[in-house]
Design a protein around this motif. Structure first.
Motif, PDB file in Angstrom:
ATOM      1  N   MET A 460       0.907  -1.128  -0.115  1.00 48.18           N
ATOM      2  CA  MET A 460      -0.061  -0.077  -0.041  1.00 48.18           C
ATOM      3  C   MET A 460       0.871   1.529  -0.003  1.00 48.18           C
ATOM      4  N   PHE A 461       1.845   1.283   0.863  1.00 55.61           N
ATOM      5  CA  PHE A 461       2.716   2.319   0.917  1.00 55.61           C
ATOM      6  C   PHE A 461       3.641   2.591  -0.334  1.00 55.61           C
ATOM      7  N   PHE A 462       4.040   1.760  -1.262  1.00 56.50           N
ATOM      8  CA  PHE A 462       4.782   1.905  -2.269  1.00 56.50           C
ATOM      9  C   PHE A 462       3.930   2.231  -3.312  1.00 56.50           C
ATOM     10  N   GLY A 463       2.471   1.641  -3.296  1.00 57.40           N
ATOM     11  CA  GLY A 463       1.664   1.821  -4.186  1.00 57.40           C
ATOM     12  C   GLY A 463       1.034   3.263  -4.512  1.00 57.40           C
ATOM     13  N   ILE A 464       0.682   3.863  -3.088  1.00 57.60           N
ATOM     14  CA  ILE A 464       0.261   4.948  -3.192  1.00 57.60           C
ATOM     15  C   ILE A 464       1.082   6.087  -3.296  1.00 57.60           C
ATOM     16  N   THR A 465       2.312   6.017  -2.695  1.00 61.36           N
ATOM     17  CA  THR A 465       3.423   6.867  -3.004  1.00 61.36           C
ATOM     18  C   THR A 465       3.693   6.910  -4.540  1.00 61.36           C
ATOM     19  N   GLY A 466       3.977   5.681  -5.325  1.00 55.24           N
ATOM     20  CA  GLY A 466       3.991   5.720  -6.728  1.00 55.24           C
ATOM     21  C   GLY A 466       2.870   6.425  -7.525  1.00 55.24           C
ATOM     22  N   VAL A 467       1.580   6.007  -7.104  1.00 56.88           N
ATOM     23  CA  VAL A 467       0.563   6.681  -7.837  1.00 56.88           C
ATOM     24  C   VAL A 467       0.656   8.284  -7.745  1.00 56.88           C
ATOM     25  N   VAL A 468       0.745   8.900  -6.432  1.00 55.98           N
ATOM     26  CA  VAL A 468       0.836  10.318  -6.360  1.00 55.98           C
ATOM     27  C   VAL A 468       2.047  11.064  -7.109  1.00 55.98           C
TER      28      VAL A 468
END
Length: 491
Positions: A460-468
């Motif tokens: 979730m951390f890597f995904g949300i940070t990457g999407v932003v």
């Protein structure tokens, strides 16, 4: 003799050797210390650490980096208006050395915070002024300037590459304090080279402040500085009496300061009567680039915090017959920069006028940065709570984000100098350092959401940070046609 001084170091002035070795040892000491500091803070006391909460330790690491880049603005003022770059760099190195000595002694958390204070101020004095002195070795017409800076940057990265392995070995063979001692010794070597070599090969003009304060200005500066110190003291006293004088509260205050400081600087520049209409337009064009840089540095600087924790808690360190250690992964950043730098230099020369504009390079850099986090999601899919990730995924992630750095960092430095108003030329370079500071100030809050060893949380951390980050890159790409006219002829 003069000709030898002028061409004695790979065809460059011998003064470049002095500054190359000074920065090599300063970066050796700094990145060596950073490679093990996080683990020193959260390892249990019986393992030689301080036993801090892991989340707090991660936040301290981030705000530490933010403070270092904030202090570079002060270092520029002291050099320009008080001591000149030569003395400023020397005393910065002395403070850094004593900061590492404080960590090398068994002083507990007191030693940690004394060290952070000394190294923050010392790095702020040394880092921007060493770079300025490199430029001072050349006349404006000297065609060797760019090559000289390339050699200088290589020194930075060689020091950063060697340090994690050397300091990590001292930690594992002896103790954390032995590792920090090696960092102190590295800075000592840097000071010795700077003092003795510099007497022969650095220009005497570097002893002078280029824009010294007049008597009235000095009085005003001292008065304002005392106001700032008094204000800080009042805040600390109020926090102490209200039982809110905690590490986490200090981190929150400094995070807010890291964001507010560049905002204030932009307001000052945009409202200054010294800034022309064309220059104001260029400053407006710089704002989205600054925001993009802050986002990039937020992710890139997570390498010494989030990815360090990921390496320690979630990565298989016994791989292909190798017995790896988490701090060794900190070598990947300078390793890839050393590999990529000549390739990108060749690429931009090859493309010439056909190369993308600065804003276009920035959005491309953000896309690569986002991808570097997306690839870390792949090995976490279906991973059990006690499973371990192949370390090659971390190598791949670092390899991708450093492409992003090649598209943002050197390009940003160049764009900063080109878009700077004449009245704020030096301070605009300070703004570039504040982009890193703002990114790490935000990191001090973001890292609180990362739970190493929890694959679902990590995804979730890597995904949300990457999407932003990807969304920011897309927005910047859409804004490029509007930004380029505002740059008023600067590419």
């Amino acid at each position: 003799m003069e000709e030898k001084k002028n061409r004695g170091f790979f065809g460059q002035p011998l003064g470049l050797r002095t500054l190359f070795l000074t920065e090599f040892w300063e970066r050796f000491s700094y990145y060596g210390m950073r490679a093990i500091l996080l683990f020193y803070m959260y390892y249990a006391i019986d393992k030689g650490g301080l036993g801090m909460n892991q989340v707090t330790a991660a936040s301290v690491m981030s705000i530490y980096g933010s403070l270092v880049y904030m202090s570079s603005v002060v270092g520029g003022i002291i050099s320009d208006r008080f001591m000149g770059p030569r003395k400023t760099v020397f005393w910065g190195g002395v403070l850094i050395m004593f900061g590492h000595i404080a960590l090398s002694l068994p002083l507990g958390q007191t030693g940690l915070f004394v060290s952070i204070g000394l190294i923050t101020i010392g790095t702020g004095l040394l880092k921007p002024n060493v770079s300025e002195m490199v430029g001072g070795l050349y006349t404006e017409e000297d065609t060797r300037r760019d090559a000289g800076f390339s050699i200088f940057v290589m020194g930075i990265n060689l020091g950063s590459l060697i340090a994690p392995q050397a300091v990590n070995s001292m930690w594992h063979h002896f103790s954390f304090h032995a590792g920090f001692s090696l960092a102190a010794i590295g800075m000592f070597f840097g000071l010795i080279v700077y003092w003795f070599d510099g007497r022969k090969y650095l220009p005497k003009e570097s002893f002078q402040a280029p824009d010294p304060l007049s008597g009235v200005e000095r009085t005003k500066f001292i008065r304002r500085s005392l106001y700032v110190v008094a204000a800080i003291a009042i805040v600390v006293i109020i926090m102490a009496f209200t039982n809110s004088l905690t590490v986490n509260n200090f981190i929150n205050i400094l995070s807010a300061l890291g964001i507010a400081l560049p905002v204030g600087y932009f307001v000052v520049m945009l409202t200054s009567k010294k800034v022309t209409k064309v220059e104001r337009s260029r400053v407006i064009a710089y704002i989205p680039l600054f925001i993009a840089a802050a986002i990039f540095w937020a992710i890139e600087e997570q390498g010494s915090v989030v990815l360090a924790l990921f390496a320690a808690e979630q990565t298989n360190l016994n791989f292909a017959g190798l017995n790896l250690s988490a701090p060794q992964f900190q070598m990947l950043n300078p390793f890839f920069i050393i590999i990529y730098s000549p390739l990108f230099a060749w690429l931009w020369l090859k493309l010439g006028k056909r190369q993308p504009s600065s804003p276009s390079k920035f959005w491309m850099g953000l896309v690569f940065t986002a991808v570097s986090y997306f690839v870390l999601i792949i090995p976490l899919m279906g991973l059990s709570s006690n499973g371990k990730v192949n370390p090659l995924w971390l190598v791949l992630s670092w390899g991708i984000i450093e492409i992003g750095e090649m598209l943002v960092s050197p390009v940003g430095l160049s764009a900063t100098t080109k878009l700077a108003p004449k009245a704020f030329a030096s301070q605009m370079m300070g703004m570039w350092f504040l982009a890193d500071s703002a990114g790490q100030a935000a990191n001090a809050q973001l890292v609180k959401f990362f739970e190493p060893g929890n694959p679902a949380n990590e995804m979730m951390f890597f995904g949300i940070t990457g999407v932003v980050t990807l969304i920011a890159g897309i927005i910047l790409a859409l804004l490029v046609p509007k930004i380029k006219p505002l740059m008023q002829g600067v590419n």
